[in-house]
Structures are given as structure tokens and as C-alpha cells.
Design a protein around this motif. Sequence first.
Motif, mmCIF file in Angstrom:
data_model
loop_
_atom_site.group_PDB
_atom_site.id
_atom_site.type_symbol
_atom_site.label_atom_id
_atom_site.label_comp_id
_atom_site.label_asym_id
_atom_site.label_seq_id
_atom_site.Cartn_x
_atom_site.Cartn_y
_atom_site.Cartn_z
ATOM 1 N N GLY A 1 0.827 -1.198 0.000
ATOM 2 C CA GLY A 1 0.000 0.000 0.000
ATOM 3 C C GLY A 1 0.861 1.248 0.000
ATOM 4 N N PRO A 2 0.309 2.406 -0.343
ATOM 5 C CA PRO A 2 1.106 3.630 -0.423
ATOM 6 C C PRO A 2 1.609 4.079 0.944
ATOM 7 C CG PRO A 2 -1.226 4.115 -0.668
ATOM 8 C CD PRO A 2 -1.107 2.627 -0.693
ATOM 9 N N SER B 1 8.097 4.165 -1.616
ATOM 10 C CA SER B 1 6.829 4.795 -1.989
ATOM 11 C C SER B 1 5.640 3.917 -1.633
ATOM 12 C CB SER B 1 6.825 5.112 -3.481
ATOM 13 O OG SER B 1 7.088 3.934 -4.243
ATOM 14 N N ILE B 2 5.855 2.606 -1.538
ATOM 15 C CA ILE B 2 4.832 1.680 -1.060
ATOM 16 C C ILE B 2 5.481 0.789 -0.003
ATOM 17 C CG2 ILE B 2 3.486 1.704 -3.197
ATOM 18 C CD1 ILE B 2 4.768 -0.929 -3.977
ATOM 19 N N THR B 3 4.664 0.206 0.856
ATOM 20 C CA THR B 3 5.197 -0.606 1.948
ATOM 21 C C THR B 3 5.807 -1.886 1.404
ATOM 22 O OG1 THR B 3 3.496 0.258 3.431
ATOM 23 C CG2 THR B 3 4.625 -1.762 4.106
ATOM 24 N N PRO B 4 7.104 -2.107 1.589
ATOM 25 C CA PRO B 4 7.755 -3.302 1.027
ATOM 26 C C PRO B 4 7.141 -4.584 1.570
ATOM 27 C CG PRO B 4 9.383 -1.705 1.775
ATOM 28 C CD PRO B 4 8.063 -1.245 2.291
ATOM 29 N N ALA B 5 6.943 -5.554 0.701
ATOM 30 C CA ALA B 5 6.399 -6.858 1.074
ATOM 31 C C ALA B 5 6.876 -7.873 0.046
ATOM 32 C CB ALA B 5 4.875 -6.806 1.131
ATOM 33 N N PRO C 1 8.943 -6.267 -3.315
ATOM 34 C CA PRO C 1 10.200 -5.983 -2.618
ATOM 35 C C PRO C 1 10.948 -4.831 -3.275
ATOM 36 C CG PRO C 1 10.483 -7.889 -4.039
ATOM 37 C CD PRO C 1 9.023 -7.517 -4.109
ATOM 38 N N ASN C 2 11.694 -4.088 -2.451
ATOM 39 C CA ASN C 2 12.557 -3.008 -2.942
ATOM 40 C C ASN C 2 11.818 -2.090 -3.915
ATOM 41 O OD1 ASN C 2 14.857 -1.467 -3.171
ATOM 42 N ND2 ASN C 2 15.867 -2.837 -4.619
ATOM 43 N N GLN D 1 18.399 2.268 7.520
ATOM 44 C CA GLN D 1 18.068 0.873 7.779
ATOM 45 C C GLN D 1 17.599 0.214 6.483
ATOM 46 O OE1 GLN D 1 16.113 3.347 9.429
ATOM 47 N NE2 GLN D 1 17.542 3.603 11.129
ATOM 48 N N TRP D 2 17.453 -1.101 6.553
ATOM 49 C CA TRP D 2 16.885 -1.854 5.435
ATOM 50 C C TRP D 2 15.441 -2.195 5.770
ATOM 51 C CZ3 TRP D 2 19.879 -2.382 1.147
ATOM 52 C CH2 TRP D 2 21.246 -2.157 1.294
ATOM 53 N N ARG D 3 14.578 -2.116 4.758
ATOM 54 C CA ARG D 3 13.163 -2.415 4.983
ATOM 55 C C ARG D 3 12.668 -3.467 3.994
ATOM 56 N NH1 ARG D 3 8.984 2.414 5.352
ATOM 57 N NH2 ARG D 3 7.664 0.557 5.602
ATOM 58 N N GLY D 4 11.977 -4.441 4.542
ATOM 59 C CA GLY D 4 11.293 -5.426 3.710
ATOM 60 C C GLY D 4 12.175 -6.533 3.171
ATOM 61 N N PRO D 5 11.580 -7.439 2.382
ATOM 62 C CA PRO D 5 12.322 -8.573 1.814
ATOM 63 C C PRO D 5 13.191 -8.147 0.636
ATOM 64 C CG PRO D 5 10.068 -8.579 1.019
ATOM 65 C CD PRO D 5 10.151 -7.457 2.018
ATOM 66 N N VAL D 6 14.097 -9.020 0.235
ATOM 67 C CA VAL D 6 14.982 -8.738 -0.908
ATOM 68 C C VAL D 6 14.261 -9.052 -2.207
ATOM 69 C CG1 VAL D 6 17.063 -9.129 0.441
ATOM 70 C CG2 VAL D 6 16.023 -11.026 -0.815
ATOM 71 N N ASP D 7 14.698 -8.406 -3.285
ATOM 72 C CA ASP D 7 14.133 -8.653 -4.612
ATOM 73 C C ASP D 7 14.938 -9.715 -5.344
ATOM 74 O OD1 ASP D 7 16.468 -7.361 -5.375
ATOM 75 O OD2 ASP D 7 15.465 -5.517 -6.014
ATOM 76 N N SER D 8 14.721 -9.833 -6.627
ATOM 77 C CA SER D 8 15.411 -10.866 -7.416
ATOM 78 C C SER D 8 16.906 -10.616 -7.508
ATOM 79 C CB SER D 8 14.800 -10.923 -8.821
ATOM 80 O OG SER D 8 14.905 -9.656 -9.469
ATOM 81 N N ASN D 9 17.335 -9.391 -7.218
ATOM 82 C CA ASN D 9 18.761 -9.060 -7.198
ATOM 83 C C ASN D 9 19.343 -9.121 -5.793
ATOM 84 O OD1 ASN D 9 18.921 -8.480 -10.034
ATOM 85 N ND2 ASN D 9 17.882 -6.523 -9.627
ATOM 86 N N ASN D 10 18.572 -9.698 -4.869
ATOM 87 C CA ASN D 10 18.989 -9.852 -3.474
ATOM 88 C C ASN D 10 19.182 -8.504 -2.784
ATOM 89 O OD1 ASN D 10 19.496 -11.702 -1.369
ATOM 90 N ND2 ASN D 10 21.702 -11.360 -1.533
ATOM 91 N N GLN D 11 18.347 -7.524 -3.179
ATOM 92 C CA GLN D 11 18.419 -6.192 -2.604
ATOM 93 C C GLN D 11 17.110 -5.834 -1.900
ATOM 94 O OE1 GLN D 11 21.092 -3.917 -2.625
ATOM 95 N NE2 GLN D 11 22.220 -5.733 -3.291
ATOM 96 N N ALA D 12 17.189 -5.476 -0.638
ATOM 97 C CA ALA D 12 16.041 -4.922 0.073
ATOM 98 C C ALA D 12 16.051 -3.405 -0.091
ATOM 99 C CB ALA D 12 16.099 -5.298 1.547
ATOM 100 N N PHE D 13 14.971 -2.781 0.310
ATOM 101 C CA PHE D 13 14.918 -1.324 0.198
ATOM 102 C C PHE D 13 15.829 -0.710 1.252
ATOM 103 C CE2 PHE D 13 13.558 2.968 0.858
ATOM 104 C CZ PHE D 13 13.309 3.420 -0.421
ATOM 105 N N HIS D 14 16.641 0.269 0.820
ATOM 106 C CA HIS D 14 17.611 0.893 1.714
ATOM 107 C C HIS D 14 17.153 2.311 2.056
ATOM 108 C CE1 HIS D 14 22.152 1.669 2.709
ATOM 109 N NE2 HIS D 14 21.403 1.484 3.785
ATOM 110 N N VAL D 15 16.785 2.513 3.317
ATOM 111 C CA VAL D 15 16.471 3.849 3.830
ATOM 112 C C VAL D 15 17.790 4.530 4.188
ATOM 113 C CG1 VAL D 15 15.334 5.155 5.661
ATOM 114 C CG2 VAL D 15 14.259 3.074 4.756
#
Length: 383
Positions: free
Chosen positions: A96-97, A188-192, A196-197, A223-237
Motif C-alpha cells: 500500500g502507499p 513509496s509503497i510498503t515493502p512486502a 520488494p525493494n 536501515q533496510w526495509r522489507g524482503p529482498v528482490d530478485s537481485n537480493n536487494q532490500a529497500f535501503h532507507v
Amino acid sequence: MRSALLFSAVFGLAAAAPKAMPQEIELDYVDSLPTPTTGLGPAVEQVSATPTYDASAAASDAAQEISTAPIYTPTPSSSSKRGLRRGQLAKRTDCGPEPDGKGPSPGYDTSDTGFLNSPILANYANNAVAPAGYYLAPGFQNLKGSLSQIGYIGLYTFAQYDPSLCSAKCDQVCTCLGFDIYFERDPSITPAAACPNPAPFTNVKCTLYGYPVAAAAATNTGQWRGPVDSNNQAFHVVIAGSNGYIRSPPAPPALTNFTGPSALLPGAINAPYDPTTNKNTYLGMKLYNSGPFDPSQCAAACQAQTAYNTRHPATDRTYMPCNFFNAYVLSKNNIPQGTYCSFYSRTWDASYATNTGYYSGTTHYTVSNSYTYALTTPDPGHT
């Protein structure tokens, strides 16, 4: 052991004691006091938190603490929640946003590295003007970290980077002594798992503090938020353009049963023996670090200590009353450590404010925001 220490310190003064008793900062006490695990700054998902410090609760806790930890004890209370009332995070929906995100784009590169090194964001921070009644904390400009410091009292998110917006919020809170304004790279949206990312946007955040802010405490680099994507990267705050401003402090409030406050410049009281009785007038100290700078905690402890001493008089029915205290901000290498309270059996004027701090090895302890209060009706110290 604790009661024996209190009794000997207050009543067992040696006749050959020197005429002056320097009230050196109790470094062992200061260093033994645990840093609160909450109240250092906002949670990464937060965009607002209205100041809700409860001074009455803090004073009540300080008074109650005296019965188990009198002012001479080297072991402070284990409580780290004194007077704090923290808001709850609003529940968010996966993918969600996220709220706000109205800050400026960092420019050509929206990666975490591009955000950190954005000349656009740096330009805002480097050209910001200190609001009236505030000054830029030494070295606290265009940093890549936000504050993680005791005395956190509130958070606001703005649509533009303007220190005057933050100072207006600080001015509304009597315990606010400084603030940190910064850019934060948020999702911009809640990572899940399904998103992801996600794409980033920029928030402009303002955090209020109940102590003067210090560049050395701007250690929250993200900090890092949420799960990693296909590139093994989570969202980086990450944080950029962090500026800290100190408020030219208003005097703290008047307190019931006390006259004051009386400002001391530039240091804290360092009292000699009472020239009329040849006795030490210094009772001891307390340090409170779980809320903002708050002399009302000192006042509550002062009165509770007198009540405690009244219940435990010497054989001649005398006791050491607390009739006067000095409250100030103690800083260690410029980082505030809490509200330091020194207690006395009689009043001393500003000419005795000679304790401006000192070095212990390479560690520098300093005094600021120093005020005294005197009991309106002094206690005679005997039953």
C-alpha cells in the motif's frame, strides 16, 4: 550498604575536612547509567509523532525512586521509560502507499548512493538559514545521518526543507531545546513479498529534542526495509542533508515550593563548606536521561530526599535537608547525557558557579543550561 553510605556521607563528616568540597561530576555514576533503549529517535516507518512528555509522571517517578535509590547511591534506577508516552505506528498494508513523500527528487540518480551524494539535496542543507532564536550546532550541517540521542520528543514531516517550519514546532514545546531536519529516502509503497525493494521517494523529516543537539550523535545512517528482490536487494532507507539547530534556551518553568530558576553562566555550583557551621552542604546528585531536560525531576528528588532524611535522623535528631539544587545539562564529548541534579542544604549564589566541566583522559565533560532553585521555606534540618 546503601543506607550506610548515605549516613556516613551526610552525618559522618570528619572534623579535619577541608574548607572546600569540589562537586566533581560523578563519572562512575554517569557511566553506569544505561542509555535508554527507547526515546532516542523515531522508528523508521514513522512520519509524525506529537510531543507527549509527561513532566508530572517524571517528577513522581523521581520522588518514588528516592526510597530505594537515595541521591548518594551509585546505582541508578533501571527504569528507562520515565515520563515517556510514545505514540503507536499506524498499521500499513503490504504494497500500500506510504505517507507523504513530498520532498524534492535527488536528481539524476534515485539509488541509495545517488541520494546520499545528490548535489540537489546538499544544496538545500548547505544554504539553509538558521531560524530566529536558533543557531546551527557545531559541525551539524549536510550530514548523512540523523540524530540518535536522548531527549527525543517529537517528529514532523514537511513538504519542503525549511528549518523555520521545524523551529515553529519546537517553539510550541517548552522542553524543546533543538531539532534535526533532514532528507530521508523512503519506499513509496510498503515493502512486502509481492513488492520488494519498491521505487523510492523523499521525505523531509524534522525531529525535536529536549536537549541541545550534537553532530556526534547523528549516527542513524539508515536501515533496510522489507524482503529482498530478485537481485537480493532490500529497500535501503538512507539520510542526507541532515542539519541540527540549537534553540537559544528559554528559562525552564517555575516550580512549586521553590524560587527560581536562576541562570548560571557559564558553569555549575561548586560550593565550599558552610562558613558559619564549617559543615559540608553538598548532599549528592542524580542524573535523569530518559526524557528531556527537566528540573522538576530534581525538585521532586530534593523534597523526597529531605523526607527520607527526616525519617532517618542522627542521634541528636538532626538531618541533612535539601534546600537548594542546581539542574544542568551534562554533555560527554558534546553529546548530552541527561539532566544532572546537584543537591545542597543551603543556597549558593552565581559566584560559586565555577564547575564548567573537565577532561577525564580524552573524554570531555561540559556543563550547559545551568539553573538553580531554592526552597521557598528552608527546612531547618532538625525535628
